[in-house]
Design a protein around this motif. Sequence first.
Motif, PDB file in Angstrom:
ATOM      1  N   ARG A  95     -41.935  31.487  38.654  1.00  0.00           N
ATOM      2  CA  ARG A  95     -42.515  32.836  38.248  1.00  0.00           C
ATOM      3  C   ARG A  95     -42.068  33.121  36.640  1.00  0.00           C
ATOM      4  N   LEU A  96     -41.063  32.524  36.310  1.00  0.00           N
ATOM      5  CA  LEU A  96     -40.467  32.992  35.065  1.00  0.00           C
ATOM      6  C   LEU A  96     -41.050  31.835  33.871  1.00  0.00           C
ATOM      7  N   ASP A  97     -40.961  32.351  32.870  1.00  0.00           N
ATOM      8  CA  ASP A  97     -41.209  31.459  31.616  1.00  0.00           C
ATOM      9  C   ASP A  97     -40.246  30.341  31.502  1.00  0.00           C
ATOM     10  N   PRO A  98     -40.911  29.029  31.361  1.00  0.00           N
ATOM     11  CA  PRO A  98     -40.101  27.764  31.348  1.00  0.00           C
ATOM     12  C   PRO A  98     -38.944  27.856  30.308  1.00  0.00           C
ATOM     13  N   ASP A  99     -38.814  28.273  29.080  1.00  0.00           N
ATOM     14  CA  ASP A  99     -38.161  28.286  28.161  1.00  0.00           C
ATOM     15  C   ASP A  99     -36.776  29.392  28.711  1.00  0.00           C
ATOM     16  N   LEU A 100     -37.204  30.409  29.331  1.00  0.00           N
ATOM     17  CA  LEU A 100     -36.292  31.369  29.884  1.00  0.00           C
ATOM     18  C   LEU A 100     -35.432  30.420  30.997  1.00  0.00           C
ATOM     19  N   ARG A 101     -36.038  29.704  31.568  1.00  0.00           N
ATOM     20  CA  ARG A 101     -35.410  29.013  32.814  1.00  0.00           C
ATOM     21  C   ARG A 101     -34.405  28.162  32.227  1.00  0.00           C
ATOM     22  N   LEU A 102     -34.799  27.589  30.931  1.00  0.00           N
ATOM     23  CA  LEU A 102     -33.854  26.417  30.488  1.00  0.00           C
ATOM     24  C   LEU A 102     -32.781  27.406  29.854  1.00  0.00           C
ATOM     25  N   TRP A 103     -32.799  28.438  29.361  1.00  0.00           N
ATOM     26  CA  TRP A 103     -31.821  29.430  28.678  1.00  0.00           C
ATOM     27  C   TRP A 103     -30.786  29.785  29.930  1.00  0.00           C
ATOM     28  N   LEU A 104     -31.334  30.309  30.953  1.00  0.00           N
ATOM     29  CA  LEU A 104     -30.556  30.606  32.074  1.00  0.00           C
ATOM     30  C   LEU A 104     -29.755  29.581  32.519  1.00  0.00           C
ATOM     31  N   ASN A 105     -30.194  28.481  32.688  1.00  0.00           N
ATOM     32  CA  ASN A 105     -29.387  27.278  33.014  1.00  0.00           C
ATOM     33  C   ASN A 105     -28.314  26.671  32.096  1.00  0.00           C
ATOM     34  N   SER A 106     -28.377  27.421  30.899  1.00  0.00           N
ATOM     35  CA  SER A 106     -27.329  26.589  29.902  1.00  0.00           C
ATOM     36  C   SER A 106     -26.229  27.598  29.991  1.00  0.00           C
ATOM     37  N   GLY A 107     -25.264  27.274  28.965  1.00  0.00           N
ATOM     38  CA  GLY A 107     -23.869  27.954  28.688  1.00  0.00           C
ATOM     39  C   GLY A 107     -24.409  29.209  27.860  1.00  0.00           C
ATOM     40  N   LYS A 108     -25.522  29.076  27.047  1.00  0.00           N
ATOM     41  CA  LYS A 108     -26.150  30.552  26.349  1.00  0.00           C
ATOM     42  C   LYS A 108     -25.920  31.525  27.425  1.00  0.00           C
ATOM     43  N   ALA A 109     -26.330  31.467  28.562  1.00  0.00           N
ATOM     44  CA  ALA A 109     -26.632  32.848  29.293  1.00  0.00           C
ATOM     45  C   ALA A 109     -25.351  33.201  29.832  1.00  0.00           C
ATOM     46  N   ALA A 110     -24.496  32.214  30.025  1.00  0.00           N
ATOM     47  CA  ALA A 110     -23.138  32.684  30.652  1.00  0.00           C
ATOM     48  C   ALA A 110     -22.360  33.411  29.696  1.00  0.00           C
ATOM     49  N   ARG A 111     -22.514  33.481  28.470  1.00  0.00           N
ATOM     50  CA  ARG A 111     -21.757  34.331  27.365  1.00  0.00           C
ATOM     51  C   ARG A 111     -22.013  35.636  27.649  1.00  0.00           C
TER      52      ARG A 111
END
Length: 502
Positions: A95-111
Motif C-alpha cells: 500500500r506504500l509508494d515503491p520508492d519509499l519501500r526501497l528507502w525503508l529497507n535501506s541503511g538510509k532509514a536506519a539513520r
Amino acid sequence: MPDLPTPKDAAEAALFSECWDAVLSYADLCTSGSTAANQLAREAFAFGIREARAAEDNTARDAGRRSSRLPRIPLLLTAVRSTAAAWEAQGHGHRLDPDLRLWLNSGKAARYVGPPLSRPIALRGLRDMQEPDAALLWLAEVEALPLHAVVRRQGLDPTAAVEELNQVRGLFRDRCHRNHLDTPMDAECRSYVRLLDAVTRSPAADTPADLSRHLATCVECAEAAACLRLHGGGLPAALAQGVIGWGGLAYLERRRRAAEVRLGAGRPDAPDPEGAAAHAAAGRARALRNGLLVAAVLVSGLALAVSMMPGGSSGDIVSQSGPTDSSPVAGPGVSLPTATPSTSVSATPSSSEPRPSASGTPSSTGNADSGRPDPEPQGTSSATAGTGAGTGGSSGDGAACEVQYDLVNQWPDGFQATVTVTTVEALDVWRVAWSFHDGQRVDQMWDASLAQNGSRVTATAADYNRSVAANGTLSFGFLASWQNKNSEPDGFTLNGQPCTAS
C-alpha cells in the motif's frame, strides 16, 4: 481505521486542522492511493498526538528539565514515517509508494531511528532548540508561511519579527555546529571541520577545491554544510530532508504551493499580501470617489452657466432634463441618479474591495437582492457569482457573516477543504450549512459535528468552540468524496442567516 483524537483544549483544537493538513499531505506522498493515504494519515496522527501529549506530560512533571522533542508538525510527520515502516514490517507494504519501500529497507532509514549521534544533523539541531524557537523556524522555512502569519500564531512582536527569525536561524546553526563537532568522524572529516565552519559563515567566501571534493563524497559533512550555510536559500531543504527523510523535498514543494494558493505568499519574508491588497483596494475606492466629485463639479458648473443664460431659457432646459429639485446640484452629500451612476458604482468593485461612499450604492444593492434576473451588464464579481453563498449577488453590506471556502487538497476520488466564517455578532453556539451540486459526500469532519441530507451539509459547533466573539472567526475542515465534477458549494448560512463569500 482509528478515529482522530479529540482535542483536549482550545489551544490544541486550533492546531488540529493545520497539523492534519500537513500529515495528510505527507501521507499522500508515502502511499499508492487516496484510501491508503487517509488510513496512514489517521493512524499516524493518532500515534503522533499520543507521543506529543506524553512528552508534554513528562515535561510538566519534571519541572526545570526540558525533554528533547520536536515541534508538533515535524513530530507528526516523523510519526507518518514510523507508521509507514510498521506497515512494511507487518506485510502491508504493497500500500506504500515503491520508492519509499526501497528507502525503508535501506541503511538510509536506519539513520533516523539509530543511535542519536548518527542521526542527521538537522534533526539533532532542531531537537536541541526550545520548542517555540524550533516551531518558528519550521513554520517559516518548511511550511512556507508568511512571516506575519507566523508572528500572529506564535504571539510575537510584529516589529521585531524579522530580527527574531534571524536570531532563531543563528541559534539553529550553532546547535548544528555543536552536533557536528560531537559526531564520530574519521581524520579527514575532522580536518575540514574548522574550514567548513568558516566557509559557511560568509556568503561571499569561496569553497576551496579540496573541501568541495570532500563534500561531494561525504554525506555527513554535506548535510552539515547545508545546515550551517544560512544564506543561499538551502535551509528549508536541509530541514525537510534532515527531519522527515524520504520525500522531504517533495513535501517542501507541496507546502510551498499550498501556502501560495491559500495565503498568496511563498517566502516568510515576503511583503504582507493582505496589506498590499487592502492598500490597492483603498486606492481604487479613492480614485472612484474623486471621479464622482469631478463629475459633480462639472454638472454644477453646467447648471450655473445655464441659469445665467438670458431669455428664460434656463427654465426650458431644466424642465427637459427632468429633476426640478431645489437642492444644490453638487456638494458633499450629492445624490446621484439611480439609473446609471449608482449601478456602475455598485458593479465595479469586487466583494473584497471597500465599497464607495456614494449614496446611490444602497439602492443598487437593493435591486440586486430583489430576485429579478441580474442583467449581464451589472458586472457581478466572479467570486460572488461562483459561490453564491445564498446572497443572490449581494455585495455583503450589513450581512451578519462572511464565509471563505478553501479547497486544500484534491485527488481522483476525494478532497479536503476548510471553511472559515467571520461573524459580526457574538455567538454562544453556531451552525453552518451549505449545498453541494455535484453529489459530493462528506466522510469526516473535525472541529464540528457533521450532518448531511442529500446535497445540504450542516456543521454544528463542538463543545470546545461553541462561543465566538463579535467580529471573530470560526473554522473547521472536512474530507469528502466526489465523482466527475467537484464545483464549489454555495448557499452558506450561519444559524440560518445567509453569508457572503469573501
